[in-house]
Scaffold this motif. Structure first.
Motif, mmCIF file in Angstrom:
data_model
loop_
_atom_site.group_PDB
_atom_site.id
_atom_site.type_symbol
_atom_site.label_atom_id
_atom_site.label_comp_id
_atom_site.label_asym_id
_atom_site.label_seq_id
_atom_site.Cartn_x
_atom_site.Cartn_y
_atom_site.Cartn_z
ATOM 1 N N SER D 15 0.832 -1.204 0.000
ATOM 2 C CA SER D 15 0.000 0.000 0.000
ATOM 3 C C SER D 15 0.868 1.256 0.000
ATOM 4 O O SER D 15 0.458 2.307 -0.486
ATOM 5 N N GLN D 16 2.076 1.124 0.506
ATOM 6 C CA GLN D 16 2.946 2.304 0.620
ATOM 7 C C GLN D 16 3.474 2.785 -0.729
ATOM 8 O O GLN D 16 4.012 3.891 -0.822
ATOM 9 N N ILE D 17 3.306 1.978 -1.772
ATOM 10 C CA ILE D 17 3.740 2.403 -3.108
ATOM 11 C C ILE D 17 2.720 3.352 -3.747
ATOM 12 O O ILE D 17 3.001 4.012 -4.752
ATOM 13 N N SER D 18 1.531 3.450 -3.186
ATOM 14 C CA SER D 18 0.527 4.361 -3.744
ATOM 15 C C SER D 18 0.981 5.814 -3.627
ATOM 16 O O SER D 18 1.656 6.187 -2.661
ATOM 17 N N SER D 19 0.575 6.618 -4.603
ATOM 18 C CA SER D 19 0.871 8.047 -4.557
ATOM 19 C C SER D 19 0.263 8.655 -3.306
ATOM 20 O O SER D 19 -0.810 8.246 -2.858
ATOM 21 N N LEU D 20 0.919 9.634 -2.735
ATOM 22 C CA LEU D 20 0.439 10.412 -1.588
ATOM 23 C C LEU D 20 0.470 9.648 -0.269
ATOM 24 O O LEU D 20 -0.057 10.116 0.734
ATOM 25 N N TRP D 21 1.159 8.495 -0.220
ATOM 26 C CA TRP D 21 1.283 7.794 1.049
ATOM 27 C C TRP D 21 2.040 8.660 2.066
ATOM 28 O O TRP D 21 1.653 8.744 3.236
ATOM 29 N N ALA D 22 3.115 9.316 1.616
ATOM 30 C CA ALA D 22 3.914 10.148 2.539
ATOM 31 C C ALA D 22 3.050 11.262 3.133
ATOM 32 O O ALA D 22 3.167 11.593 4.312
ATOM 33 N N ARG E 177 1.020 18.519 -3.836
ATOM 34 C CA ARG E 177 1.494 17.301 -3.161
ATOM 35 C C ARG E 177 0.488 16.801 -2.134
ATOM 36 O O ARG E 177 0.822 16.023 -1.259
ATOM 37 N N LYS E 178 -0.753 17.244 -2.215
ATOM 38 C CA LYS E 178 -1.781 16.681 -1.335
ATOM 39 C C LYS E 178 -3.114 16.455 -2.059
ATOM 40 O O LYS E 178 -4.138 16.250 -1.410
ATOM 41 N N SER E 179 -3.089 16.431 -3.374
ATOM 42 C CA SER E 179 -4.322 16.274 -4.143
ATOM 43 C C SER E 179 -4.318 14.976 -4.932
ATOM 44 O O SER E 179 -3.377 14.703 -5.673
ATOM 45 N N ARG E 180 -5.378 14.228 -4.774
ATOM 46 C CA ARG E 180 -5.514 12.973 -5.503
ATOM 47 C C ARG E 180 -5.757 13.232 -6.980
ATOM 48 O O ARG E 180 -6.254 14.282 -7.372
ATOM 49 N N GLN E 181 -5.448 12.225 -7.788
ATOM 50 C CA GLN E 181 -5.758 12.350 -9.197
ATOM 51 C C GLN E 181 -7.269 12.275 -9.386
ATOM 52 O O GLN E 181 -8.000 11.806 -8.519
ATOM 53 N N LEU E 182 -7.728 12.724 -10.513
ATOM 54 C CA LEU E 182 -9.159 12.812 -10.783
ATOM 55 C C LEU E 182 -9.735 11.485 -11.249
ATOM 56 O O LEU E 182 -9.052 10.701 -11.914
ATOM 57 N N GLY E 183 -10.993 11.275 -10.961
ATOM 58 C CA GLY E 183 -11.750 10.248 -11.642
ATOM 59 C C GLY E 183 -12.132 10.718 -13.033
ATOM 60 O O GLY E 183 -11.899 11.863 -13.411
ATOM 61 N N VAL E 184 -12.732 9.818 -13.789
ATOM 62 C CA VAL E 184 -13.159 10.130 -15.150
ATOM 63 C C VAL E 184 -14.585 9.645 -15.309
ATOM 64 O O VAL E 184 -14.931 8.574 -14.802
#
Lengths: 185, 185, 185, 185, 185, 185
Positions: D15-22, E177-184
């Motif tokens: 799970s730690q490889i996901s973006s924004l884990w840090a 650096r704190k925003s998730r990517q968007l859905g589609v």
């Protein structure tokens, strides 16, 4: 994207491949395809294709149709070359529709096994550009007259092909605005 | 770039448009074009083109040639759409060479005014993909048999078109390695 | 990607760092690493590193191994610098394998606390390039002879390191074609 | 760029490889390298490398050092893989400096011919990420204890390698801000 | 990103818009905004805006505040122009806070309908740059003195605006650096 | 780029931030800014900003003006955030022109020290999107009514701000088509 066909004849000397020529010459501030008729005589300092330089090959023609494309949306070399190929296929398909047998190899068109066109594509730090030139008449290279076109028909290609290229680009821009991103296995 | 024609028939259900299908199915670790023959029946969850979804339009055919292209060198939407158009023009030119009159509008091919092909292009975060499908036979859409092709000739297109697409991409890659950057006005 | 080791000695004068040198000199139309042996004497107009210019520091050596890398797949400065560091680590690891203690700081290699190498990386609008040069012999800088290598062993590094760099790049290209995109928290 | 070494042990489950884990775990809003110690047991849904999936290969270790890198400056696959290789070489060179013979093949490290490490790199639409894990102890794979390290020495690598990676990236960022663009032949 | 306000007066002659000026002049190896005071007299060979060239319009002022921005994180023309607009809005908002009515049209600021500022943005192969200049005093163009500012207040803007620009860029870097990517859809 | 103001009220629930919403809802196939009025109640699964998630902060308002921006010309996070800031400054300047004192911090607007707006920006693999919402009325947050605007004036902002944003983007696109690339020191 704007298509513009010059009334006046001018010669292609290689300076028109520089970025911002469309703005300098016509004040055009959009992506553009400019078509004009004139001789082709590229000064060595304007040669973009090093193969021509290495072979000291002159790029000369007394009478050509020229298309100058400029895109500012990207400076990706792969993209400008894909677009150059598309322009070549568009030109070829217009000839095919008129019953002229034309063969494309990369960015070159051939009629009766003779080279009909010259082309180059490249980028600067600010834009992509394409030059695509087609012989209207020529002593030994392929040309539109020998392929059976009247001068009027040949000249008319500037308008037809420019518009088709603009349509192609705008059609792509519309298509990519209705497609979802891909899943991954 | 690798071209691979499957011996086995499989149906296109839309899963093959996902990134890394070529790796998952065949262990291919290069950019690739995979061709196969089979029915076309796209599950709604695999529909990439929202226009099809909005119109609730089924994408079905009993017998098609399918081409699946994947590039990992860029995730630029403009580039994958330009490449999709190139693939369509390559397919069209092969038909033209065989004396079949074919018209291209964007990514669609038509024979006798009937739609011959379906296509989609898009990207994920890791690759570009294209699906291009052409009816071998069909009750009311355009198809290669009605256009005069034998089954053998039709099937042979998988090999011919895949190789021509690989040639096109490799030819571009070679060309962009001999062109100087542009000057600026 | 192509590795090519020149038989002939030539001097590095800084002109080889220009884009398209590999094509101009050898007609190479792929990404490439070219290795050759010769002196190093960089003309000021070819100095890419402004630090050298500011310090009016000459870059001279009577006898070096030179590696010239060119990539056309991207013009990203961050990428060409990461690749430059990889090339430096590859060279260092080959020395380590031969029992030579080598230290790397950024793009510089040191033996016995003496600077063994010079390097620069940058981009033009069309390609990325790296120069990496290592002293074969030198009066006061680090060099392969003082590190205990015979001339033959030193010369052989051109072949070994070039091939390892090509392997590294191709291994990366293969790896990125089997990895799924990431999820997001 | 921030280096952070966790005091607490946690297990790497993918799970730690996901973006924004840090950011999610520590509120870190910069590019980062986070190091921690713990077992490795990757759940199949978190497997990024399809090769592992295809071979149904479990990625398990009772005790590893883990490094999780995240960059938001680019989503280029080529760049994150070059950075992954750099991280591997940095780890290897630290072992070499301590007299441990280590071999690198791509992103894998080996001691005594036994695989010491696991690694994966990929991108989402918003960031690049790398996982690099090294066995502290293991029954049959390579590990730091068998290589002669005390537990304290092994644990200390989290701090040393994280800082060296940050130095490398910042050194690159500084270097690319003093180099002129290239000329073209 | 570094903000630096020069104590010494220097004139803006257009050379400062070149990439790497901050490094050449001050040894700065980070993204930067440099502010200084001086006349403005752009030599034609340094004119980046072809509109000025076409209109043969001199860009002259006896006394200006100058801001020179350089970013190495991207060479995207769209991004440097968006940043240029942000710099203009930051300057405008500082004036507004001091009770001065200012109007912005694109990259130009106006007071009392008179043009207060000049600006240009562009890229090279290695960096993005912005010049933004504001008249301290002028015989017929808008200027800070006529707008009611003392010299001291005007000079102080160099510090205030530079710091606000740096804050803006760093605030953006933190936000992304704190925003998730968007859905589609 | 297209500006479209909805007649109908709809609530913002976070689904509108997904890529291709403009196409799905209105068939729009250009870059766009869509404005509408309605409540704001973001479902947790649509929260893009992880800070809101971490703080379990509800994003609620009974009556807001909403602006939804989508660009397909790039998926660069830095660019969409710069554009988000531009949209915020455009909105602020319109209020300033109407005599309302407004303060901007990053992507937030404040009146009388109270937060007037919410905003988020991000990308998918295919597009950039921005949501910018402003309270028309609210019990304790800043809102346009308390700032002295009539409902009619507030509602009119949808049209004014949308058009100004489109002008800004088109003005940038025109400007970048008349600027030469930079020299380098």
């Amino acid at each position: 994207m704007e298509a513009y066909v010059m009334d006046k004849r001018i010669d292609y000397d290689g300076s028109q491949i520089s970025s911002l020529w469309a703005y300098s010459a016509f004040g055009i501030q959009s992506d553009s395809i400019i078509a004009f008729r004139g001789a082709c005589d590229v000064f060595p300092e304007h040669m973009i294709d090093l193969e021509d330089r290495r072979q000291n090959e002159s790029i000369e023609s007394p009478d050509m149709l020229h298309f100058i494309v400029e895109h500012f949306d990207s400076t990706d070399l792969k993209l400008v070359y894909a677009r150059q190929r598309l322009l070549a296929t568009i030109f070829a398909s217009v000839l095919t529709d008129k019953g002229i047998a034309v063969e494309r190899k990369g960015d070159d068109l051939f009629v009766d096994g003779k080279k009909l066109s010259v082309s180059i594509a490249s980028t600067s730090a600010i834009s992509q550009k394409i030059h695509f030139g087609v012989n209207v008449s020529h002593d030994f290279y392929g040309n539109l007259k020998d392929a059976g076109m009247t001068e009027k028909q040949a000249v008319n290609l500037m308008d037809v092909v420019s518009k088709k290229y603009v349509f192609e680009i705008e059609d792509i821009e519309a298509d990519l605005r209705k497609s979802r991103q891909l899943g991954v296995f």
